[in-house]
Design a protein around this motif. Structure first.
Motif, PDB file in Angstrom:
ATOM      1  N   PHE A 157     -15.931 -12.302   0.731  1.00  0.00           N
ATOM      2  CA  PHE A 157     -15.594 -11.255  -0.247  1.00  0.00           C
ATOM      3  C   PHE A 157     -14.281 -11.500  -0.999  1.00  0.00           C
ATOM      4  O   PHE A 157     -14.261 -11.417  -2.224  1.00  0.00           O
ATOM      5  CB  PHE A 157     -15.580  -9.889   0.439  1.00  0.00           C
ATOM      6  N   GLN A 162      -9.805   2.764   4.353  1.00  0.00           N
ATOM      7  CA  GLN A 162      -9.362   1.399   4.638  1.00  0.00           C
ATOM      8  C   GLN A 162     -10.211   0.362   3.922  1.00  0.00           C
ATOM      9  O   GLN A 162      -9.703  -0.708   3.587  1.00  0.00           O
ATOM     10  CB  GLN A 162      -9.399   1.155   6.137  1.00  0.00           C
ATOM     11  N   TYR A 163     -11.501   0.682   3.672  1.00  0.00           N
ATOM     12  CA  TYR A 163     -12.326  -0.269   2.929  1.00  0.00           C
ATOM     13  C   TYR A 163     -11.727  -0.498   1.552  1.00  0.00           C
ATOM     14  O   TYR A 163     -11.705  -1.621   1.045  1.00  0.00           O
ATOM     15  CB  TYR A 163     -13.752   0.248   2.788  1.00  0.00           C
ATOM     16  N   PHE A 207      -6.626  -4.726   9.383  1.00  0.00           N
ATOM     17  CA  PHE A 207      -6.425  -3.323   9.694  1.00  0.00           C
ATOM     18  C   PHE A 207      -6.660  -3.049  11.175  1.00  0.00           C
ATOM     19  O   PHE A 207      -7.340  -3.815  11.855  1.00  0.00           O
ATOM     20  CB  PHE A 207      -7.377  -2.455   8.867  1.00  0.00           C
ATOM     21  N   TYR A 241     -16.656  -4.569   6.076  1.00  0.00           N
ATOM     22  CA  TYR A 241     -17.668  -3.843   5.313  1.00  0.00           C
ATOM     23  C   TYR A 241     -18.966  -3.822   6.122  1.00  0.00           C
ATOM     24  O   TYR A 241     -19.547  -4.881   6.386  1.00  0.00           O
ATOM     25  CB  TYR A 241     -17.873  -4.503   3.957  1.00  0.00           C
ATOM     26  N   GLN A 294      -8.564   0.008   0.723  1.00  0.00           N
ATOM     27  CA  GLN A 294      -7.281  -0.697   0.841  1.00  0.00           C
ATOM     28  C   GLN A 294      -7.526  -2.192   1.028  1.00  0.00           C
ATOM     29  O   GLN A 294      -6.862  -3.023   0.409  1.00  0.00           O
ATOM     30  CB  GLN A 294      -6.487  -0.134   2.015  1.00  0.00           C
ATOM     31  N   ALA A 295      -8.500  -2.513   1.881  1.00  0.00           N
ATOM     32  CA  ALA A 295      -8.820  -3.922   2.118  1.00  0.00           C
ATOM     33  C   ALA A 295      -9.264  -4.571   0.809  1.00  0.00           C
ATOM     34  O   ALA A 295      -8.846  -5.684   0.479  1.00  0.00           O
ATOM     35  CB  ALA A 295      -9.919  -4.040   3.171  1.00  0.00           C
ATOM     36  N   ALA A 296     -10.097  -3.845   0.044  1.00  0.00           N
ATOM     37  CA  ALA A 296     -10.574  -4.397  -1.224  1.00  0.00           C
ATOM     38  C   ALA A 296      -9.425  -4.554  -2.207  1.00  0.00           C
ATOM     39  O   ALA A 296      -9.368  -5.524  -2.966  1.00  0.00           O
ATOM     40  CB  ALA A 296     -11.649  -3.492  -1.807  1.00  0.00           C
ATOM     41  N   ALA A 297      -8.489  -3.609  -2.190  1.00  0.00           N
ATOM     42  CA  ALA A 297      -7.353  -3.682  -3.110  1.00  0.00           C
ATOM     43  C   ALA A 297      -6.507  -4.913  -2.811  1.00  0.00           C
ATOM     44  O   ALA A 297      -6.068  -5.614  -3.723  1.00  0.00           O
ATOM     45  CB  ALA A 297      -6.505  -2.418  -2.993  1.00  0.00           C
ATOM     46  N   LEU A 351       0.835  -1.210   0.000  1.00  0.00           N
ATOM     47  CA  LEU A 351       0.000   0.000   0.000  1.00  0.00           C
ATOM     48  C   LEU A 351       0.864   1.252   0.000  1.00  0.00           C
ATOM     49  O   LEU A 351       0.421   2.328  -0.348  1.00  0.00           O
ATOM     50  CB  LEU A 351      -0.935  -0.005   1.208  1.00  0.00           C
ATOM     51  N   ASP A 367     -14.438   5.548   4.652  1.00  0.00           N
ATOM     52  CA  ASP A 367     -13.126   5.224   5.194  1.00  0.00           C
ATOM     53  C   ASP A 367     -12.241   4.619   4.108  1.00  0.00           C
ATOM     54  O   ASP A 367     -12.627   3.674   3.437  1.00  0.00           O
ATOM     55  CB  ASP A 367     -13.307   4.215   6.339  1.00  0.00           C
ATOM     56  N   ALA A 385     -11.733  -2.596   9.355  1.00  0.00           N
ATOM     57  CA  ALA A 385     -12.259  -2.295   8.014  1.00  0.00           C
ATOM     58  C   ALA A 385     -13.204  -3.374   7.507  1.00  0.00           C
ATOM     59  O   ALA A 385     -13.169  -3.755   6.345  1.00  0.00           O
ATOM     60  CB  ALA A 385     -11.115  -2.075   7.017  1.00  0.00           C
ATOM     61  N   PRO A 444     -23.180   0.605  -1.806  1.00  0.00           N
ATOM     62  CA  PRO A 444     -23.862   0.299  -0.546  1.00  0.00           C
ATOM     63  C   PRO A 444     -23.524   1.277   0.572  1.00  0.00           C
ATOM     64  O   PRO A 444     -24.391   1.630   1.369  1.00  0.00           O
ATOM     65  CB  PRO A 444     -23.342  -1.101  -0.186  1.00  0.00           C
ATOM     66  N   LEU A 445     -22.271   1.737   0.604  1.00  0.00           N
ATOM     67  CA  LEU A 445     -21.897   2.620   1.704  1.00  0.00           C
ATOM     68  C   LEU A 445     -22.516   4.008   1.578  1.00  0.00           C
ATOM     69  O   LEU A 445     -22.685   4.700   2.577  1.00  0.00           O
ATOM     70  CB  LEU A 445     -20.372   2.724   1.820  1.00  0.00           C
ATOM     71  N   LYS A 493     -20.089  -3.042  -4.910  1.00  0.00           N
ATOM     72  CA  LYS A 493     -20.191  -3.755  -3.630  1.00  0.00           C
ATOM     73  C   LYS A 493     -19.766  -2.914  -2.434  1.00  0.00           C
ATOM     74  O   LYS A 493     -20.082  -3.255  -1.293  1.00  0.00           O
ATOM     75  CB  LYS A 493     -19.318  -5.016  -3.669  1.00  0.00           C
ATOM     76  N   ILE A 494     -18.982  -1.879  -2.678  1.00  0.00           N
ATOM     77  CA  ILE A 494     -18.503  -1.083  -1.542  1.00  0.00           C
ATOM     78  C   ILE A 494     -19.012   0.353  -1.618  1.00  0.00           C
ATOM     79  O   ILE A 494     -19.725   0.813  -0.742  1.00  0.00           O
ATOM     80  CB  ILE A 494     -16.967  -1.125  -1.449  1.00  0.00           C
ATOM     81  N   HIS A 546     -21.999  -3.077   5.565  1.00  0.00           N
ATOM     82  CA  HIS A 546     -23.285  -3.437   4.969  1.00  0.00           C
ATOM     83  C   HIS A 546     -23.385  -4.913   4.663  1.00  0.00           C
ATOM     84  O   HIS A 546     -24.405  -5.374   4.181  1.00  0.00           O
ATOM     85  CB  HIS A 546     -23.499  -2.613   3.711  1.00  0.00           C
TER      86      HIS A 546
END
Lengths: 352, 360
Positions: free
Chosen positions: A102, B247-248, A85, A91, B250-253, A56, B245, A89, B269-270, B265-266, A93
């Protein structure tokens, strides 16, 4: 999977062109299947190091190897890492099940197998019965477990945890420490985790790296590092209550404290920093006599305060060995538990 | 010269200081006054707020807004319910011939050019409005989402593009309407010039003028309403996307999530509460479309010399107030209540649908 950092360096440049050296030429090899803690005070570059391993943050110089693969230039998604994290983090929803699923949705995994893996992983981390809940309906510890499950479900090569326990209360922290250790043992995954809590790092890691201002101070097993600190910083950073450090002279191979000869040392004459851990003192009548300034009874032990070379020193001794109102006590300490550091460089001279 | 500048600066500093001192003293006097009143009340054991219930106090604080709302919102609402039962109400001499419950509704519903297309124009207000709502609202929401995601992901020129997209929000509707009418001119209009490049035969290709066919004028109208509605939506979406945020992502990446899935999906919805809010308000807003049509086609609601009409429901209502059928407020009230019922039903439907899709 062995993880190797070679000369890893990160320099942040702000808008005014000012440069901050966040990580300074780290050379660390993390053996396969071990749990390694990156430990240091705030702003020492430990999280930056972790994010560089994750991909990152791009390193300014140096290389990162996963086994034989050079991943320095690889995008995060191609590295095969699982990252937990600090605030998880998750999700918000999605249900727990969907959260863990996921990462698999982006991979070439048959649907049945994916579901199976999610369930297995949920059972491994102990949240098998919470799969239908939303993250907001979980406690902090449960969220933490979900985050770990999500990181592990795609079978990463390396698991990275960013301050994993800092958002939990004290009791949960103890429990989750053991959990993380157990999960790591069961999966045998190479794990790197970042923390500023030396106690936490010492209690769960196989080895730890202490960083200060982006520089590696020492890389060793926790107990070895505690007993043989490489320098004054490491000695001061580990241990609670902290190590006593004070200045003292060596004359004719004798360490001089309070004008008296304390012990024999094999060092040239001069001024040094001396470190002694409070719990290494023993009260014995034939020991080095000190004037007690204060006595605190703290449960099992008794803490006494006295002066060495005009510096306040704390010692933890057996409660039975001190009586209320006593104003002198004899103390002994094993010679290999006395650390003498160079005054300029802070390097330990008599130990390790 | 330099001396003069220093003198001017000193002069303004002095003015600033005396203004601040003035307000400070005003506050001192008020504080003193409050203290005296408090002391007086205490001395005589008067406690005006003590016995009043909480709602009474709340009412006092709310009263200024309530008065305005009562005069300009509540009273007209109540009044329209009252008006609807008058038979043949005449505004000029304020007379009625009797009372009716459904008479005005039936008159609106069976009226040519409300639901039933009028024989002389072939178009009806409800159909026009529904076309505008169901085409412009979804398109503008999707466009706004796409544009705000794009805006969020670029760094250079971000402020510039944000300003460009926000301009319609702060520009006068009528002025934009005139610009649009000019852009869509048959001879030498920007759009026709543009189409000419692609080899389209533009001679007599009319958009908002006498030869324009229904769908061409409707296209201009929808284009206009999408574009003018984008600004606010983009602003709302962009703000809420920026609130997600990091971080969502980054987590997805790290999980190798493709861009499209991250979006669906992110991101979506958010920000779904905001999307829902925008959907409901823009459906309501689009049902009330009026000034866009007037800006483009004038109060007639159609290009000059065409057979059809682009009249919306609100325009239909207005014609009973100041248009050709001026004076019959009862019919206008009935039509407004029908509009209200349509919007109410649609909003309830949206709320039901959203229960599963919106994540708070």
């Amino acid at each position: 999977m062995e993880l190797r950092l070679e000369n890893l360096t990160k320099i942040f440049t702000n808008k005014n062109g000012q440069e901050t050296l966040a990580v300074d030429a780290l050379d660390i090899t993390i053996e396969s299947g071990t749990l390694v803690a990156l430990l240091g005070p705030s702003g020492c570059g430990k999280s930056t190091t972790l994010f560089m391993i994750a991909g990152l943050v791009k390193p300014t110089a140096g290389k990162i190897f996963f086994g034989e693969d050079d991943v320095t230039k690889l995008a995060p998604e191609k590295r095969g890492i699982g990252l937990v994290f600090q605030n998880y983090a998750l999700y918000p929803h999605m249900t727990v099940f969907k959260n863990i699923l996921f990462p698999l949705e982006n991979m070439d995994v048959p649907r049945d197998e994916a579901f199976e893996r999610v369930k297995d992983m949920a059972n491994l981390v102990g949240i098998g019965e919470l799969l239908d809940r939303k993250p907001s309906q979980l406690s902090g510890g449960q969220q933490q477990r979900v985050a770990i499950a999500r990181a592990l479900v795609k079978k990463p090569r390396v698991l990275l945890l960013d301050e994993p326990l800092s958002n939990l209360d004290a009791r949960l922290r103890l429990q989750m420490r053991e959990e993380i250790k157990r999960i790591q043992r069961e999966t045998g995954i190479t794990t790197v985790f970042v923390t500023h809590d030396q106690e936490e790092a010492m209690s769960i890691s196989d080895k730890m790296v202490v960083l200060d201002f982006g520089k590696e101070q020492q890389y060793d097993a926790p107990q070895d590092m505690y007993n043989q600190p490489g320098n004054l910083f490491v000695a001061k950073f580990l241990g609670n209550p902290p190590i006593n450090s004070f200045e003292a002279n060596v004359k004719n191979k004798q360490l001089i404290i309070n004008g008296k000869e304390f012990m024999k040392v094999n060092l040239p004459d001069g001024e040094y920093f001396v470190g002694m851990r409070p719990e290494n003192f023993r009260a014995k009548s034939d020991g080095f006599i000190v004037d007690i300034k204060e006595i605190f009874h703290i449960g099992r032990d008794t803490m006494i305060h006295f002066d060495f070379n005009n510096t306040n020193i704390r010692a933890l001794v057996d409660s039975d060995s001190i009586e209320e109102g006593q104003n002198k006590v004899g103390l002994t300490i094993k010679p290999d538990r006395v650390y003498i550091f160079d005054k300029e460089t802070g390097k330990v001279l008599n130990n390790g | 010269m330099a001396n003069l500048i220093i003198k001017i600066k000193k002069f303004f500093a002095m003015i600033g200081k005396s203004i601040k001192t003035f307000f400070w003293n005003v506050r001192r006097i008020l504080n003193n006054f409050k203290k005296r009143v408090g002391n007086f009340l205490d001395r005589h054991h008067i406690n005006p707020a003590g016995k009043a219930p909480g709602w009474a106090k709340a009412l006092i604080y709310l009263s200024p807004a309530l008065v305005v709302l009562a005069v300009f919102t509540f009273w007209p609402i109540i009044n329209s319910f009252a008006l609807v039962v008058y038979e043949n109400y005449n505004m000029t001499n304020n007379t009625i011939t009797g009372y009716t419950i459904f008479g005005n509704f039936i008159r609106v519903l069976t009226d040519e050019s409300f639901i039933v297309p009028a024989s002389h124009t072939g178009s009806s207000a409800v159909i026009n409005t529904l076309i505008i709502v169901f085409i412009s609202v979804p398109i503008s929401i999707f466009l706004a989402l796409a544009i705000s995601v794009a805006l969020n992901s670029i760094k250079p020129l971000k402020g510039f593009f944000q300003t460009i997209y926000f301009l319609p929000y702060v520009t006068n509707t009528i002025a934009i309407g005139l610009v649009f009418a000019y852009m869509f001119k048959t001879d030498g209009g920007l759009v026709n010039q543009f189409l000419k490049i692609f080899g389209v035969n533009v001679t007599g290709l009319s958009w908002v003028e006498s030869n324009a066919v229904y769908w061409r004028s409707m296209f201009v109208l929808i284009f206009y309403s999408i574009w003018s509605a984008l600004a606010f939506k983009i602003m709302v979406f962009l703000t809420s996307i920026q609130g997600i945020d990091k971080q969502y992502y980054q987590a997805a990446a790290i999980d190798a999530t493709p861009k499209g899935r991250i979006f669906s999906k992110i991101t979506v919805p958010l920000i779904s509460p905001m999307i829902f809010y925008i959907t409901v308000t823009s459906v309501i807003g689009a049902f009330k479309i009026y000034n866009a049509i007037v800006a483009l086609f004038g109060v007639a609601g159609a290009p000059p010399g065409v057979r059809y009409n682009l009249q919306s429901i609100v325009m239909y209502i207005y014609q009973f107030i100041d248009g050709s059928n001026a004076g019959n407020l009862s019919v206008a009230a009935a039509a407004s209540l029908i509009l209200f019922a349509i919007i109410l039903v649609l909003t309830i439907v949206q709320m039901q649908v959203s229960k599963k899709r919106v994540h708070y």
